[in-house]
Design a protein around this motif. Sequence first.
Motif, short mmCIF file in Angstrom:
data_model
loop_
_atom_site.label_atom_id
_atom_site.label_comp_id
_atom_site.label_asym_id
_atom_site.label_seq_id
_atom_site.Cartn_x
_atom_site.Cartn_y
_atom_site.Cartn_z
N LYS A 2 0.84 -1.18 0.00
CA LYS A 2 0.00 0.00 0.00
C LYS A 2 0.89 1.24 0.00
O LYS A 2 2.09 1.16 0.27
CB LYS A 2 -0.92 0.01 1.23
CG LYS A 2 -1.99 -1.07 1.22
CD LYS A 2 -2.93 -0.92 2.40
CE LYS A 2 -4.05 -1.95 2.36
NZ LYS A 2 -4.98 -1.81 3.52
N TYR A 3 0.27 2.36 -0.28
CA TYR A 3 0.97 3.64 -0.27
C TYR A 3 1.71 3.86 1.05
O TYR A 3 2.84 4.34 1.07
CB TYR A 3 -0.05 4.75 -0.54
CG TYR A 3 0.23 6.07 0.11
CD1 TYR A 3 1.32 6.85 -0.26
CD2 TYR A 3 -0.62 6.56 1.11
CE1 TYR A 3 1.57 8.08 0.33
CE2 TYR A 3 -0.38 7.79 1.70
CZ TYR A 3 0.72 8.54 1.31
OH TYR A 3 0.95 9.75 1.91
N GLN A 4 1.07 3.45 2.16
CA GLN A 4 1.68 3.65 3.47
C GLN A 4 3.01 2.90 3.62
O GLN A 4 3.88 3.33 4.37
CB GLN A 4 0.70 3.22 4.57
CG GLN A 4 -0.51 4.12 4.71
CD GLN A 4 -1.64 3.77 3.74
OE1 GLN A 4 -1.47 2.95 2.83
NE2 GLN A 4 -2.79 4.39 3.95
N TYR A 128 4.00 6.03 -11.36
CA TYR A 128 3.12 6.50 -10.29
C TYR A 128 3.84 6.57 -8.94
O TYR A 128 3.53 7.44 -8.12
CB TYR A 128 1.87 5.62 -10.19
CG TYR A 128 0.78 6.01 -11.14
CD1 TYR A 128 0.10 7.21 -10.98
CD2 TYR A 128 0.43 5.22 -12.22
CE1 TYR A 128 -0.91 7.60 -11.85
CE2 TYR A 128 -0.56 5.59 -13.11
CZ TYR A 128 -1.23 6.78 -12.92
OH TYR A 128 -2.21 7.16 -13.79
N ALA A 129 4.79 5.68 -8.72
CA ALA A 129 5.58 5.74 -7.47
C ALA A 129 6.42 7.02 -7.44
O ALA A 129 6.60 7.63 -6.38
CB ALA A 129 6.48 4.52 -7.35
N ALA A 132 4.02 10.01 -6.78
CA ALA A 132 3.25 9.95 -5.53
C ALA A 132 3.66 10.96 -4.46
O ALA A 132 2.78 11.55 -3.80
CB ALA A 132 3.28 8.53 -4.96
N LEU A 136 0.54 13.15 -3.24
CA LEU A 136 -0.03 12.86 -1.93
C LEU A 136 0.56 13.72 -0.81
O LEU A 136 -0.12 14.04 0.16
CB LEU A 136 0.15 11.38 -1.60
CG LEU A 136 -0.37 10.40 -2.67
CD1 LEU A 136 -0.10 8.96 -2.25
CD2 LEU A 136 -1.84 10.61 -2.94
N SER A 177 -6.23 9.78 -5.62
CA SER A 177 -4.88 9.38 -6.03
C SER A 177 -4.36 8.25 -5.15
O SER A 177 -3.72 7.31 -5.63
CB SER A 177 -3.93 10.58 -5.95
OG SER A 177 -4.29 11.57 -6.88
N MET A 178 -4.65 8.34 -3.85
CA MET A 178 -4.21 7.30 -2.92
C MET A 178 -4.87 5.96 -3.24
O MET A 178 -4.22 4.91 -3.26
CB MET A 178 -4.53 7.72 -1.48
CG MET A 178 -3.87 6.86 -0.43
SD MET A 178 -4.33 7.38 1.25
CE MET A 178 -3.74 9.07 1.24
N LEU A 181 -3.31 4.51 -6.44
CA LEU A 181 -1.99 3.95 -6.20
C LEU A 181 -2.08 2.64 -5.45
O LEU A 181 -1.40 1.66 -5.78
CB LEU A 181 -1.13 4.96 -5.44
CG LEU A 181 0.31 4.53 -5.15
CD1 LEU A 181 1.06 4.22 -6.43
CD2 LEU A 181 1.04 5.61 -4.36
N ASN A 182 -2.92 2.59 -4.44
CA ASN A 182 -3.09 1.34 -3.68
C ASN A 182 -3.60 0.21 -4.57
O ASN A 182 -3.21 -0.95 -4.40
CB ASN A 182 -4.04 1.57 -2.51
CG ASN A 182 -3.37 2.29 -1.35
OD1 ASN A 182 -2.15 2.33 -1.26
ND2 ASN A 182 -4.16 2.87 -0.47
N PHE A 202 10.22 5.92 -4.74
CA PHE A 202 9.45 6.82 -3.89
C PHE A 202 10.38 7.63 -2.98
O PHE A 202 10.20 8.84 -2.80
CB PHE A 202 8.45 6.01 -3.05
CG PHE A 202 7.51 6.84 -2.23
CD1 PHE A 202 6.31 7.28 -2.75
CD2 PHE A 202 7.81 7.16 -0.91
CE1 PHE A 202 5.43 8.04 -1.99
CE2 PHE A 202 6.95 7.92 -0.15
CZ PHE A 202 5.76 8.36 -0.68
#
Length: 220
Positions: A2-4, A128-129, A132, A136, A177-178, A181-182, A202
Amino acid sequence: MKYQDLVAACLSDWREYTEHSFVQQLAQGELAHGSFLHYLKQDFLFLKQYTRAYALAIYKARTLDEMRLALPSVQALLSAEIAHHVAYCAKWGITEAQMEAEPEAFGTVAYTRFVLDTGMSGDIIDLYAALAPCALGYGVIGAQLLACDTTKFDANPYANWIKMYGGEEFQAGVERSMAQLNHLLADIELTSQRGQRLCQIFKTATRMEVAFWQQGLDNA
């Protein structure tokens, strides 16, 4: 993934980006006028290259769904976000023609060409990475500043900037967007070679964001 997970993999750099001195001075209304003007001009040039990167996402897409995923961002950048930026800069006495004629600072060149090169040499998820941290991070910064008790709004010349990035419209875009990406990261294992490569992309883009703030401070 995930983005996190991407954020957690470079947490120190992420905090340096989202809590940078440029941001803190802006929140207190103490940022040098020249620093902010330099930032505005370079951010205009950044947005032009950023739009090209989202257009590249359409080219790199493997399916129609992925092409449709990128199109709203291209449209929003061209028809809304850049126009908002130009209108905002006009209030600071900077015209679109002046920004078009402004030379790109080294930090702007390094950041934007890194994103574009990542997209050209990699696939759509790599791109996208790289996008991001900007897509974000500004949402995180806006929300933090808007909610912070110590942020000054009265007699702060930068209050509208904070309200724009912390506002509902921008935050809704960040949420979209989040989620996108996820969705792209869902089938990738964090510990895999692919996952670690995305973390490195990232991280590098996040470090570029730190440098982008710093060049604003360095050009007061």
